[in-house]
Design an enzyme around this catalytic site. Sequence first.
Site, PDB file in Angstrom:
ATOM      1  CB  SER A  32      -0.984   0.020   1.168  1.00 40.12           C
ATOM      2  OG  SER A  32      -0.334   0.310   2.368  1.00 40.12           O
ATOM      3  CE  LYS A  74      -2.725   2.227   5.049  1.00 42.70           C
ATOM      4  NZ  LYS A  74      -2.661   1.389   3.881  1.00 42.70           N
TER       5      LYS A  74
END
EC number: 3.4.21.89
Length: 137
Positions: A32, A74
């Site tokens: 991701s 993230k």
Amino acid sequence: MLVVIVALALSGGACLLWVRGRHLLVTVDGPSMEPAYAPGDRVLVRRVPFARVRRGQVVLVRRDPAQGTELVIKRAVAVPGDPVPRIGFPTLAETAVPAGKLLVVGDNRARSYDSRHHGYVPAERFVGVVVRSLPGR
């Protein structure tokens, strides 16, 4: 993206406590955050107060307990007081990110489960910011 925490091994008890209290060595697991971080990359995360997080920093947060207990890495795209991006976050009613909340996304948006899916990340799930990549996989 899941991450695995590895304890830092240093000699000297006082130094070890300082390092363990302030830094985490994290191994990235999952796609991701590609291309910035690939599976197997190692990063140094510094525990900082939530108030010091800035837009654009890569952060380590705890996943929503309903989805598991893992830590995820993230990018912070909006911090308290920032406007809520309308593209990608149409379901959030606020015009600005509320106090004590973050919006985070993975750099590889096609392969990331992030704030576009689950909304804000509360301050109590924030762990720290990535300060640098480390050599080796």
